[in-house]
Motif scaffolding. Structure first.
Motif, PDB file in Angstrom:
ATOM      1  N   LEU A 296      42.093  45.743  43.281  1.00  0.00           N
ATOM      2  CA  LEU A 296      43.421  45.476  43.829  1.00  0.00           C
ATOM      3  C   LEU A 296      43.425  44.162  44.610  1.00  0.00           C
ATOM      4  O   LEU A 296      44.351  43.350  44.492  1.00  0.00           O
ATOM      5  CB  LEU A 296      43.860  46.641  44.724  1.00  0.00           C
ATOM      6  N   LEU A 297      42.378  43.933  45.387  1.00  0.00           N
ATOM      7  CA  LEU A 297      42.255  42.682  46.140  1.00  0.00           C
ATOM      8  C   LEU A 297      42.211  41.464  45.228  1.00  0.00           C
ATOM      9  O   LEU A 297      42.734  40.402  45.566  1.00  0.00           O
ATOM     10  CB  LEU A 297      40.993  42.690  47.002  1.00  0.00           C
ATOM     11  N   ASP A 298      41.586  41.611  44.070  1.00  0.00           N
ATOM     12  CA  ASP A 298      41.481  40.493  43.133  1.00  0.00           C
ATOM     13  C   ASP A 298      42.848  40.009  42.644  1.00  0.00           C
ATOM     14  O   ASP A 298      42.999  38.833  42.328  1.00  0.00           O
ATOM     15  CB  ASP A 298      40.606  40.858  41.935  1.00  0.00           C
ATOM     16  N   THR A 299      43.819  40.902  42.579  1.00  0.00           N
ATOM     17  CA  THR A 299      45.150  40.466  42.139  1.00  0.00           C
ATOM     18  C   THR A 299      45.750  39.465  43.121  1.00  0.00           C
ATOM     19  O   THR A 299      46.532  38.609  42.736  1.00  0.00           O
ATOM     20  CB  THR A 299      46.114  41.659  41.971  1.00  0.00           C
ATOM     21  N   VAL A 300      45.365  39.572  44.377  1.00  0.00           N
ATOM     22  CA  VAL A 300      45.829  38.635  45.402  1.00  0.00           C
ATOM     23  C   VAL A 300      44.842  37.487  45.577  1.00  0.00           C
ATOM     24  O   VAL A 300      45.232  36.338  45.796  1.00  0.00           O
ATOM     25  CB  VAL A 300      46.018  39.369  46.754  1.00  0.00           C
ATOM     26  N   ALA A 301      43.557  37.790  45.450  1.00  0.00           N
ATOM     27  CA  ALA A 301      42.511  36.810  45.755  1.00  0.00           C
ATOM     28  C   ALA A 301      42.448  35.656  44.758  1.00  0.00           C
ATOM     29  O   ALA A 301      42.149  34.532  45.153  1.00  0.00           O
ATOM     30  CB  ALA A 301      41.152  37.494  45.836  1.00  0.00           C
ATOM     31  N   VAL A 302      42.734  35.906  43.492  1.00  0.00           N
ATOM     32  CA  VAL A 302      42.618  34.833  42.504  1.00  0.00           C
ATOM     33  C   VAL A 302      43.624  33.710  42.796  1.00  0.00           C
ATOM     34  O   VAL A 302      43.228  32.549  42.916  1.00  0.00           O
ATOM     35  CB  VAL A 302      42.726  35.368  41.063  1.00  0.00           C
ATOM     36  N   PRO A 303      44.929  34.013  42.936  1.00  0.00           N
ATOM     37  CA  PRO A 303      45.844  32.908  43.279  1.00  0.00           C
ATOM     38  C   PRO A 303      45.592  32.345  44.681  1.00  0.00           C
ATOM     39  O   PRO A 303      45.726  31.145  44.908  1.00  0.00           O
ATOM     40  CB  PRO A 303      47.240  33.518  43.172  1.00  0.00           C
ATOM     41  N   LEU A 304      45.202  33.204  45.616  1.00  0.00           N
ATOM     42  CA  LEU A 304      44.913  32.752  46.975  1.00  0.00           C
ATOM     43  C   LEU A 304      43.697  31.824  46.984  1.00  0.00           C
ATOM     44  O   LEU A 304      43.655  30.854  47.744  1.00  0.00           O
ATOM     45  CB  LEU A 304      44.678  33.951  47.891  1.00  0.00           C
ATOM     46  N   ALA A 305      42.726  32.081  46.120  1.00  0.00           N
ATOM     47  CA  ALA A 305      41.538  31.228  46.031  1.00  0.00           C
ATOM     48  C   ALA A 305      41.915  29.817  45.592  1.00  0.00           C
ATOM     49  O   ALA A 305      41.383  28.832  46.115  1.00  0.00           O
ATOM     50  CB  ALA A 305      40.520  31.832  45.070  1.00  0.00           C
ATOM     51  N   ALA A 306      42.849  29.710  44.645  1.00  0.00           N
ATOM     52  CA  ALA A 306      43.291  28.380  44.198  1.00  0.00           C
ATOM     53  C   ALA A 306      43.939  27.619  45.356  1.00  0.00           C
ATOM     54  O   ALA A 306      43.673  26.426  45.545  1.00  0.00           O
ATOM     55  CB  ALA A 306      44.260  28.503  43.027  1.00  0.00           C
ATOM     56  N   LEU A 307      44.746  28.299  46.133  1.00  0.00           N
ATOM     57  CA  LEU A 307      45.381  27.660  47.302  1.00  0.00           C
ATOM     58  C   LEU A 307      44.346  27.298  48.359  1.00  0.00           C
ATOM     59  O   LEU A 307      44.366  26.190  48.914  1.00  0.00           O
ATOM     60  CB  LEU A 307      46.440  28.586  47.902  1.00  0.00           C
TER      61      LEU A 307
ATOM     62  N   ALA B 171      36.909  32.400  40.881  1.00  0.00           N
ATOM     63  CA  ALA B 171      37.576  33.654  41.251  1.00  0.00           C
ATOM     64  C   ALA B 171      37.986  34.456  40.014  1.00  0.00           C
ATOM     65  O   ALA B 171      37.864  35.687  39.996  1.00  0.00           O
ATOM     66  CB  ALA B 171      38.796  33.370  42.117  1.00  0.00           C
ATOM     67  N   GLY B 172      38.469  33.771  38.993  1.00  0.00           N
ATOM     68  CA  GLY B 172      38.863  34.462  37.764  1.00  0.00           C
ATOM     69  C   GLY B 172      37.676  35.131  37.088  1.00  0.00           C
ATOM     70  O   GLY B 172      37.770  36.275  36.629  1.00  0.00           O
ATOM     71  N   THR B 173      36.564  34.429  37.034  1.00  0.00           N
ATOM     72  CA  THR B 173      35.356  34.988  36.429  1.00  0.00           C
ATOM     73  C   THR B 173      34.824  36.147  37.263  1.00  0.00           C
ATOM     74  O   THR B 173      34.419  37.182  36.728  1.00  0.00           O
ATOM     75  CB  THR B 173      34.272  33.898  36.296  1.00  0.00           C
TER      76      THR B 173
ATOM     77  N   THR C 229      34.395  40.021  36.079  1.00  0.00           N
ATOM     78  CA  THR C 229      33.111  40.712  36.219  1.00  0.00           C
ATOM     79  C   THR C 229      33.300  42.048  36.922  1.00  0.00           C
ATOM     80  O   THR C 229      32.756  43.074  36.499  1.00  0.00           O
ATOM     81  CB  THR C 229      32.110  39.846  37.013  1.00  0.00           C
ATOM     82  N   ARG C 230      34.077  42.043  37.990  1.00  0.00           N
ATOM     83  CA  ARG C 230      34.316  43.279  38.737  1.00  0.00           C
ATOM     84  C   ARG C 230      35.096  44.290  37.899  1.00  0.00           C
ATOM     85  O   ARG C 230      34.833  45.482  37.913  1.00  0.00           O
ATOM     86  CB  ARG C 230      35.053  42.987  40.034  1.00  0.00           C
ATOM     87  N   LEU C 231      36.069  43.809  37.142  1.00  0.00           N
ATOM     88  CA  LEU C 231      36.857  44.687  36.280  1.00  0.00           C
ATOM     89  C   LEU C 231      35.960  45.327  35.216  1.00  0.00           C
ATOM     90  O   LEU C 231      36.065  46.532  34.941  1.00  0.00           O
ATOM     91  CB  LEU C 231      37.993  43.897  35.632  1.00  0.00           C
ATOM     92  N   ALA C 232      35.063  44.532  34.641  1.00  0.00           N
ATOM     93  CA  ALA C 232      34.111  45.065  33.653  1.00  0.00           C
ATOM     94  C   ALA C 232      33.180  46.076  34.306  1.00  0.00           C
ATOM     95  O   ALA C 232      32.852  47.117  33.709  1.00  0.00           O
ATOM     96  CB  ALA C 232      33.315  43.928  33.028  1.00  0.00           C
ATOM     97  N   SER C 233      32.762  45.805  35.524  1.00  0.00           N
ATOM     98  CA  SER C 233      31.898  46.729  36.259  1.00  0.00           C
ATOM     99  C   SER C 233      32.616  48.052  36.508  1.00  0.00           C
ATOM    100  O   SER C 233      32.029  49.126  36.348  1.00  0.00           O
ATOM    101  CB  SER C 233      31.469  46.101  37.586  1.00  0.00           C
TER     102      SER C 233
END
Length: 189
Positions: A76-87, A122-124, A128-132
């Motif tokens: 769930l955090l990754d849905t926010v973290a990926v765009p936030l990481a780019a910023l 962040a995308g990778t 990885t976490r989703l696959a895990s």
């Protein structure tokens, strides 16, 4: 281009890669580095070295690290973290790059090198976490979280104290991402 400018670019790219693993860790490290005069930030980013910023980023770092150890919450955090990481990658690059003019060069470098590097990592990491989660029901996610947090810490420290080594590590990380992507990319018939 001055050596100081090149070193500041390497620092920004290294911290941006670190942002791809944990958004707040490299910001916290940069805040500490600015506070203890290890690294001088651009004039408009001096606030990052303030006591209030250190406390805020420190708490945010702890919360983020702890949250990533909870399976499914991490996804769930990754849905926010990926765009936030780019910023955040863009912001880190803007705060560290020295002596570039016109400003459009600084912004282009920040968006492409900083934001792009952070978003790729962040995308990778998210994939990885989703696959895990899919393959282990989330049981291996704490191991993934530990590896990501450790990599973020190492990249942050190396970026601040050895920016030239950091750029080498970033190239290595991006090479690994490319190889993994190529391996799992569907074949065209």
């Amino acid at each position: 281009m001055a050596v100081e400018t090149i070193i500041s670019i390497f620092l920004g790219i290294g911290l941006s890669a670190s942002v791809g693993f944990r958004v707040f860790m490299p910001l916290f490290a940069l805040s500490l580095a600015a506070y203890f005069d290890v690294w001088e930030l651009n004039e408009s980013w001096q606030w990052v070295g303030s006591t209030a910023a250190i406390i805020t980023l420190g708490v945010a770092t702890l919360v983020e690290i702890c949250a990533y150890f909870i399976p499914y919450v991490d996804n769930l955090l990754d849905t926010v973290a990926v765009p936030l990481a780019a910023l955040a990658g863009t912001a880190v690059m803007l705060s560290t790059v020295a002596d570039l003019s016109p400003p459009v060069v600084t912004w282009a470098l920040a968006i492409i090198a900083g934001g792009g590097t952070a978003a790729a990592v962040a995308g990778t990491s998210s994939t990885t976490r989703l696959a895990s989660t899919a393959t282990t029901g989330g049981l291996a996610n704490p191991i993934v979280a530990t590896l990501e947090t450790g990599t973020s810490v190492v990249m942050s420290v190396v970026s601040i104290f050895m920016p030239i080594l950091a750029i080498v590590l970033v190239v290595l990380i991006l090479f690994i991402i490319f190889k993994v992507y190529k391996k799992f990319k569907p074949s065209n018939p």
